[in-house]
Design a protein around this motif. Structure first.
Motif, PDB file in Angstrom:
ATOM      1  N   PRO A 176       0.423  -1.192  -0.466  1.00  0.00           N
ATOM      2  CA  PRO A 176       0.022  -0.122  -0.178  1.00  0.00           C
ATOM      3  C   PRO A 176       1.179   1.442   0.026  1.00  0.00           C
ATOM      4  O   PRO A 176       1.852   0.905   0.588  1.00  0.00           O
ATOM      5  CB  PRO A 176      -1.048  -0.383   0.952  1.00  0.00           C
ATOM      6  N   LYS A 177       0.364   2.923   0.113  1.00  0.00           N
ATOM      7  CA  LYS A 177       0.862   3.910  -0.920  1.00  0.00           C
ATOM      8  C   LYS A 177       1.889   4.235   0.893  1.00  0.00           C
ATOM      9  O   LYS A 177       2.308   4.641   1.155  1.00  0.00           O
ATOM     10  CB  LYS A 177      -0.014   4.687  -1.125  1.00  0.00           C
ATOM     11  N   LYS A 178       0.671   3.589   1.914  1.00  0.00           N
ATOM     12  CA  LYS A 178       0.213   4.859   3.723  1.00  0.00           C
ATOM     13  C   LYS A 178      -0.090   3.099   4.393  1.00  0.00           C
ATOM     14  O   LYS A 178      -1.284   2.606   3.881  1.00  0.00           O
ATOM     15  CB  LYS A 178       0.569   5.766   3.458  1.00  0.00           C
ATOM     16  N   GLY A 181      -5.109   3.123   4.732  1.00  0.00           N
ATOM     17  CA  GLY A 181      -5.508   3.496   3.693  1.00  0.00           C
ATOM     18  C   GLY A 181      -6.295   4.739   3.814  1.00  0.00           C
ATOM     19  O   GLY A 181      -6.554   5.132   4.857  1.00  0.00           O
ATOM     20  N   SER A 182      -6.310   5.064   2.248  1.00  0.00           N
ATOM     21  CA  SER A 182      -8.018   6.113   2.491  1.00  0.00           C
ATOM     22  C   SER A 182      -8.226   5.929   0.868  1.00  0.00           C
ATOM     23  O   SER A 182      -9.497   6.645   0.917  1.00  0.00           O
ATOM     24  CB  SER A 182      -6.667   7.378   1.459  1.00  0.00           C
ATOM     25  N   ASN A 183      -8.582   4.830   0.969  1.00  0.00           N
ATOM     26  CA  ASN A 183     -10.030   3.934  -0.133  1.00  0.00           C
ATOM     27  C   ASN A 183      -9.689   2.183   0.066  1.00  0.00           C
ATOM     28  O   ASN A 183      -9.052   1.450   0.667  1.00  0.00           O
ATOM     29  CB  ASN A 183      -9.523   4.273  -1.307  1.00  0.00           C
ATOM     30  N   GLU A 186      -6.423   0.170  -1.002  1.00  0.00           N
ATOM     31  CA  GLU A 186      -5.345   0.320  -0.018  1.00  0.00           C
ATOM     32  C   GLU A 186      -5.618   0.162   2.195  1.00  0.00           C
ATOM     33  O   GLU A 186      -4.337  -0.428   2.019  1.00  0.00           O
ATOM     34  CB  GLU A 186      -5.033   2.272  -0.029  1.00  0.00           C
ATOM     35  N   CYS A 187      -7.263   0.210   1.841  1.00  0.00           N
ATOM     36  CA  CYS A 187      -6.929  -0.208   3.185  1.00  0.00           C
ATOM     37  C   CYS A 187      -7.246  -1.885   3.160  1.00  0.00           C
ATOM     38  O   CYS A 187      -6.167  -2.511   4.458  1.00  0.00           O
ATOM     39  CB  CYS A 187      -8.491   0.362   3.803  1.00  0.00           C
ATOM     40  N   LYS A 189      -4.905  -3.845   1.405  1.00  0.00           N
ATOM     41  CA  LYS A 189      -3.556  -4.311   1.040  1.00  0.00           C
ATOM     42  C   LYS A 189      -2.857  -4.009   2.927  1.00  0.00           C
ATOM     43  O   LYS A 189      -2.529  -5.129   3.341  1.00  0.00           O
ATOM     44  CB  LYS A 189      -3.634  -3.565   0.523  1.00  0.00           C
ATOM     45  N   SER A 190      -3.259  -2.545   3.266  1.00  0.00           N
ATOM     46  CA  SER A 190      -2.822  -2.724   4.800  1.00  0.00           C
ATOM     47  C   SER A 190      -2.925  -3.635   5.718  1.00  0.00           C
ATOM     48  O   SER A 190      -2.335  -4.393   6.367  1.00  0.00           O
ATOM     49  CB  SER A 190      -2.861  -1.170   5.062  1.00  0.00           C
TER      50      SER A 190
END
Length: 254
Positions: A176-178, A181-183, A186-187, A189-190
């Motif tokens: 994930p990018k961070k 997660g902001s979507n 991404e949530c 994946k985190s």
């Protein structure tokens, strides 16, 4: 040179071992519908990819946690190599000192991993095998297998999450990018990557608490490479651990 095959619920790990060297490690998808001939063709193809002459193979060894496939793949390997294939199971010498309630219940894959772990790494030791299930095998400072833990694997947990919810999509396990997660993707994946990493950290910490000493930790299995980079506990990554264990067992029974 010997052919070593570890049959798991999701993947079949294949490799060749010459002396102390693992020549290659590859994975095939486990498929209960394939015939002996189909598996023989797959094994032959892998050997040809690595330019391995079948005549140079002195024998082979198999460990399997999929009983219906054990003899199918044993016969397939024998057909390819023209050699007798040893199957890890009752009557096979492993050299392990197993101190659990019923030593016969220790799964074949855990036995093979522990054999390699005891030889390759310092004890006390935690061996983490991240496949269909995530398993922990604990070896004390006397090199005795004293138990472990079993939890759902990364893939199984993700599949269960997706199948039981109507709005969560299938995802890849790229980073994930961070962390926060902001979507949705991404949530997820985190949660999958960092969540499992934190779990491994916590499980190892509790093993150390119960044993009263620090442990060496090593991980193997198809999912390990995705999770271990996110752990804060030092955990070695050994993709060929099970093949190393098969090598040792083969020699002890040669």
């Amino acid at each position: 040179m010997i052919l070593a095959i570890d049959v798991g619920n999701t993947n079949i790990e294949i490799g060749c071992i010459q002396g102390d060297d693992i020549v290659f490690v590859e994975r095939l998808h486990t498929d209960g519908t394939k015939s002996e001939l189909e598996y023989a063709i797959s094994i032959k193809t892998v050997l040809e990819l690595y330019k391995i002459d079948r005549k140079t193979l002195d024998g082979g060894i198999i460990s399997s946690v999929v009983p219906p496939l054990t003899n199918v793949i044993r016969r397939a390997a024998a057909k390819v190599t023209g050699r007798e294939i040893l199957v890890v199971g009752p009557g096979v010498k492993t050299g392990l000192d197993i101190r659990i309630d019923n030593p016969a219940q220790l799964g074949t894959g855990l036995v093979v991993g522990a054999v390699a772990g005891v030889e390759e790494y310092s004890c006390p030791l935690v061996i983490i095998d991240m496949g269909t299930a995530t398993t922990f095998t604990v070896v004390n400072e006397k090199k005795q297998v004293v138990g472990g833990m079993i939890m759902p694997g990364v893939g199984i947990a993700l599949d269960a999450l997706i199948s039981r919810t109507s709005q969560l999509p299938k995802i890849s396990l790229d980073p994930p990018k961070k962390f926060i997660g902001s979507n949705t993707v991404e949530c997820m994946k985190s949660g999958a990557l960092y969540g499992n990493a934190v779990c491994l950290d916590g499980m190892i910490a509790r093993v150390e608490e119960e044993l009263g000493q620090k442990v060496t930790a090593v991980a193997t299995g198809g999912m390990a490479k995705y999770i271990i980079p996110y752990c804060r506990t030092p955990i070695g990554l050994d993709d060929a651990l099970l093949l190393k264990g098969l090598k040792i067992i083969y020699r002890r029974n040669a």
